[in-house]
Structures are given as C-alpha cells and as structure tokens.
Design a protein around this motif. Sequence first.
Motif, PDB file in Angstrom:
ATOM      1  N   TYR A 120     -58.453 -87.794  50.204  1.00  0.00           N
ATOM      2  CA  TYR A 120     -58.746 -89.074  50.855  1.00  0.00           C
ATOM      3  C   TYR A 120     -59.675 -89.909  49.974  1.00  0.00           C
ATOM      4  O   TYR A 120     -59.486 -91.110  49.794  1.00  0.00           O
ATOM      5  CB  TYR A 120     -59.384 -88.838  52.224  1.00  0.00           C
ATOM      6  CG  TYR A 120     -59.565 -90.108  53.022  1.00  0.00           C
ATOM      7  CD1 TYR A 120     -58.538 -90.579  53.844  1.00  0.00           C
ATOM      8  CD2 TYR A 120     -60.752 -90.825  52.962  1.00  0.00           C
ATOM      9  CE1 TYR A 120     -58.691 -91.751  54.570  1.00  0.00           C
ATOM     10  CE2 TYR A 120     -60.916 -91.995  53.687  1.00  0.00           C
ATOM     11  CZ  TYR A 120     -59.892 -92.455  54.492  1.00  0.00           C
ATOM     12  OH  TYR A 120     -60.035 -93.615  55.201  1.00  0.00           O
ATOM     13  N   LYS A 121     -60.656 -89.250  49.392  1.00  0.00           N
ATOM     14  CA  LYS A 121     -61.623 -89.951  48.537  1.00  0.00           C
ATOM     15  C   LYS A 121     -60.938 -90.526  47.301  1.00  0.00           C
ATOM     16  O   LYS A 121     -61.131 -91.697  46.942  1.00  0.00           O
ATOM     17  CB  LYS A 121     -62.738 -88.961  48.149  1.00  0.00           C
ATOM     18  CG  LYS A 121     -63.633 -89.391  47.009  1.00  0.00           C
ATOM     19  CD  LYS A 121     -65.065 -89.579  47.453  1.00  0.00           C
ATOM     20  CE  LYS A 121     -65.953 -90.336  46.477  1.00  0.00           C
ATOM     21  NZ  LYS A 121     -65.345 -91.067  45.406  1.00  0.00           N
ATOM     22  N   ILE A 122     -60.118 -89.707  46.652  1.00  0.00           N
ATOM     23  CA  ILE A 122     -59.411 -90.167  45.446  1.00  0.00           C
ATOM     24  C   ILE A 122     -58.456 -91.305  45.790  1.00  0.00           C
ATOM     25  O   ILE A 122     -58.406 -92.331  45.099  1.00  0.00           O
ATOM     26  CB  ILE A 122     -58.656 -88.993  44.785  1.00  0.00           C
ATOM     27  CG1 ILE A 122     -59.683 -87.994  44.223  1.00  0.00           C
ATOM     28  CG2 ILE A 122     -57.727 -89.480  43.678  1.00  0.00           C
ATOM     29  CD1 ILE A 122     -59.081 -86.714  43.700  1.00  0.00           C
ATOM     30  N   ALA A 123     -57.716 -91.146  46.883  1.00  0.00           N
ATOM     31  CA  ALA A 123     -56.755 -92.181  47.301  1.00  0.00           C
ATOM     32  C   ALA A 123     -57.486 -93.484  47.616  1.00  0.00           C
ATOM     33  O   ALA A 123     -57.037 -94.572  47.247  1.00  0.00           O
ATOM     34  CB  ALA A 123     -55.952 -91.698  48.505  1.00  0.00           C
ATOM     35  N   SER A 124     -58.634 -93.373  48.279  1.00  0.00           N
ATOM     36  CA  SER A 124     -59.408 -94.573  48.619  1.00  0.00           C
ATOM     37  C   SER A 124     -59.871 -95.296  47.357  1.00  0.00           C
ATOM     38  O   SER A 124     -59.805 -96.525  47.282  1.00  0.00           O
ATOM     39  CB  SER A 124     -60.633 -94.194  49.456  1.00  0.00           C
ATOM     40  OG  SER A 124     -60.220 -93.559  50.636  1.00  0.00           O
ATOM     41  N   ASP A 125     -60.335 -94.539  46.386  1.00  0.00           N
ATOM     42  CA  ASP A 125     -60.784 -95.148  45.131  1.00  0.00           C
ATOM     43  C   ASP A 125     -59.629 -95.864  44.432  1.00  0.00           C
ATOM     44  O   ASP A 125     -59.805 -96.963  43.901  1.00  0.00           O
ATOM     45  CB  ASP A 125     -61.360 -94.082  44.184  1.00  0.00           C
ATOM     46  CG  ASP A 125     -62.714 -93.564  44.682  1.00  0.00           C
ATOM     47  OD1 ASP A 125     -63.293 -94.195  45.600  1.00  0.00           O
ATOM     48  OD2 ASP A 125     -63.177 -92.529  44.160  1.00  0.00           O
ATOM     49  N   LEU A 126     -58.461 -95.235  44.436  1.00  0.00           N
ATOM     50  CA  LEU A 126     -57.296 -95.859  43.786  1.00  0.00           C
ATOM     51  C   LEU A 126     -56.873 -97.125  44.520  1.00  0.00           C
ATOM     52  O   LEU A 126     -56.495 -98.113  43.895  1.00  0.00           O
ATOM     53  CB  LEU A 126     -56.129 -94.866  43.720  1.00  0.00           C
ATOM     54  CG  LEU A 126     -56.308 -93.779  42.665  1.00  0.00           C
ATOM     55  CD1 LEU A 126     -55.285 -92.665  42.860  1.00  0.00           C
ATOM     56  CD2 LEU A 126     -56.187 -94.365  41.259  1.00  0.00           C
ATOM     57  N   LEU A 127     -56.977 -97.098  45.839  1.00  0.00           N
ATOM     58  CA  LEU A 127     -56.611 -98.304  46.600  1.00  0.00           C
ATOM     59  C   LEU A 127     -57.607 -99.434  46.344  1.00  0.00           C
ATOM     60  O   LEU A 127     -57.216-100.599  46.287  1.00  0.00           O
ATOM     61  CB  LEU A 127     -56.487 -97.976  48.086  1.00  0.00           C
ATOM     62  CG  LEU A 127     -55.218 -97.170  48.408  1.00  0.00           C
ATOM     63  CD1 LEU A 127     -55.282 -96.558  49.802  1.00  0.00           C
ATOM     64  CD2 LEU A 127     -53.976 -98.041  48.258  1.00  0.00           C
ATOM     65  N   SER A 128     -58.867 -99.092  46.155  1.00  0.00           N
ATOM     66  CA  SER A 128     -59.849-100.125  45.779  1.00  0.00           C
ATOM     67  C   SER A 128     -59.487-100.711  44.422  1.00  0.00           C
ATOM     68  O   SER A 128     -59.555-101.921  44.212  1.00  0.00           O
ATOM     69  CB  SER A 128     -61.256 -99.536  45.695  1.00  0.00           C
ATOM     70  OG  SER A 128     -61.624 -98.994  46.927  1.00  0.00           O
ATOM     71  N   LYS A 129     -59.104 -99.838  43.528  1.00  0.00           N
ATOM     72  CA  LYS A 129     -58.756-100.260  42.169  1.00  0.00           C
ATOM     73  C   LYS A 129     -57.602-101.269  42.163  1.00  0.00           C
ATOM     74  O   LYS A 129     -57.578-102.187  41.348  1.00  0.00           O
ATOM     75  CB  LYS A 129     -58.362 -99.001  41.387  1.00  0.00           C
ATOM     76  CG  LYS A 129     -58.079 -99.164  39.926  1.00  0.00           C
ATOM     77  CD  LYS A 129     -57.623 -97.801  39.392  1.00  0.00           C
ATOM     78  CE  LYS A 129     -56.902 -97.919  38.079  1.00  0.00           C
ATOM     79  NZ  LYS A 129     -57.792 -97.805  36.932  1.00  0.00           N
ATOM     80  N   VAL A 130     -56.637-101.101  43.071  1.00  0.00           N
ATOM     81  CA  VAL A 130     -55.515-102.056  43.123  1.00  0.00           C
ATOM     82  C   VAL A 130     -55.757-103.158  44.157  1.00  0.00           C
ATOM     83  O   VAL A 130     -54.846-103.895  44.531  1.00  0.00           O
ATOM     84  CB  VAL A 130     -54.147-101.359  43.377  1.00  0.00           C
ATOM     85  CG1 VAL A 130     -53.850-100.354  42.268  1.00  0.00           C
ATOM     86  CG2 VAL A 130     -54.103-100.672  44.744  1.00  0.00           C
TER      87      VAL A 130
END
Length: 246
Positions: A120-130
């Motif tokens: 969840y943490k990694i996915a959230s960071d990637l979604l912030s990035k895009v």
Amino acid sequence: MIEISHLQKNFGDNEVLKNISLTIPSQQVVAVIGPSGSGKSTFLRCINGLEAITGGTVNVNGHVIDPQAQRKELQKEVHAIRQETGMVFQQFNLYPHKTVVENVMEALLIVKKMKKDEAYKIASDLLSKVGLAEKKESYPSQLSGGQQQRVAIARALAMEPKLMLFDEPTSALDPELVGEVLKVMKDLAEEGMTMVIVTHEMKFAKEVADRIIFMADGVIVEDANPVEFFEHPQTERAQKFLQQVS
Ligand code: ADP
Ligand code: MG
C-alpha cells in the motif's frame, strides 16, 4: 540493455519483422515511429516475449530469447525479462472492480508476495509520483482516460522495471488528456529510465527521445537522432511519412 540480433517474426506466411538488428544502451529513450501495419507493436511484443520469435535473438539485460533454445530454458529467460520490463498499452486494462491503489498493489502482492501495508505504501508513493494521490480509493471508471493511463504507468513501475515499453500510450485519449500522460513519461525519461516508445506524437518524440527508429514493412528504414531525423530524413519513405503526419 537491449541487444537484438537478426530478429525475424512471421505470422504464417506473413513476414512481419525482417532481420532486425539493434542495440539500445541503458537509459536511452527510443521512439519507434512508422506507418500502421509496419510491425511496431509486434517489435515491442518480441522484446518482452509476448510474441514467440521466428529467428534471431533478443537479449534484454543479459536474458536471451533464442528460439533454438530448449523450451524450458526459453521460458525461464522470457520470465526473467517480463519481471524486469514494464509495458503500457493503448488500452489501459485496469481491473474495474479494484480501486486505483489496489490495481497498483496487485503485482506487489501476487508476484512479489509483499505484505499488504508495505504494498500500500509503495503503491501510494507511485500514485503521488504520477499525480494521482487523491484518486487512490477511486475506481477506474471514475477516472478520465488520462488518469487511467497514469494508473497503468504506476502499476507497471511497481515492479521496479529496468526497462519500460510503451505502445501508443496516448492514442486512445482525448487530445486534451494527452499532455498529462506525456508529462509522466517525460519525467521518467529524465530520471534515466530506459524506454522504447511507439508513438504518433511527433513533437514528443522530437523533444524527449534520444533516438528515432523509423520502421516500415518490418525493417528499420532510419535510425537517427531526432534532429537528424525530423530535419533531414534520408529516405523518401520517411520524408513521405513526415509529410503525412505533420
Ligand atoms: P503496427 O503496430 O506497426 O501497426 P503490427 O505489429 O500491429 O503493426 O502488425 C504488423 C503486421 O503483423 C500486420 O500485417 C498485422 O496484420 C500482423 N499481425 C500482428 N499481430 C498478428 C497476429 N497476432 N496474428 C497474425 N498477424 C498479426
Ligand atoms: Mg501497433
């Protein structure tokens, strides 16, 4: 990063890729352009083993697809390439019944066997990035095409690919949504991601790519830097193509 040697791909009697050889170094951004039906999608699909190749070899980061190899060995190499390669298609293919963040987490949970909170943490960071931090809990149907395609890019990045392949990632989008997807791709290029991008966005190719591959009828007709290609195309074929798309 990629070394393609005498690649040949037939569909029945149809020779779609004819003796293609090409080396792409790490961190290079390559735009593949050319007329419809020239073999661009097939070429990308051969790089990550989505299509079985007829002849030649494809080497991605030391993993070799060789149609002469034993079946088991070949499968192992294709599997290794898939693990290290992200692919983004014209159609986003998100899971409609999963939220945005769940779509990005999927491979982390299934392939990487990660714990849920870590994924969840990694996915959230990637979604912030895009640029989609606020859309985490939405469903794909609640997003615009441009947003969905950015989720698809985040999902591909979750596997920490060494190479990203894009097949006309903006072709299904309304014109006003193209820019936001190209921006994410440009950021990735600037971070040093190795990328092969099939695109009709000539302005983007000119600005972002290090190299243009112009394909027609299953062969590489021109291989040049963007300035050379767009300002001084060497072949009549490329000159004609550029007139048609401009
Ligand atoms: P492009 O992406 O440049 O438009 P493609 O790689 O999709 O070109 O297609 C190149 C050629 O290969 C076309 O003649 C197409 O009909 C053929 N082709 C592509 N995929 C298949 C397939 N799965 N089966 C048979 N023929 C195919
Ligand atoms: Mg195509």
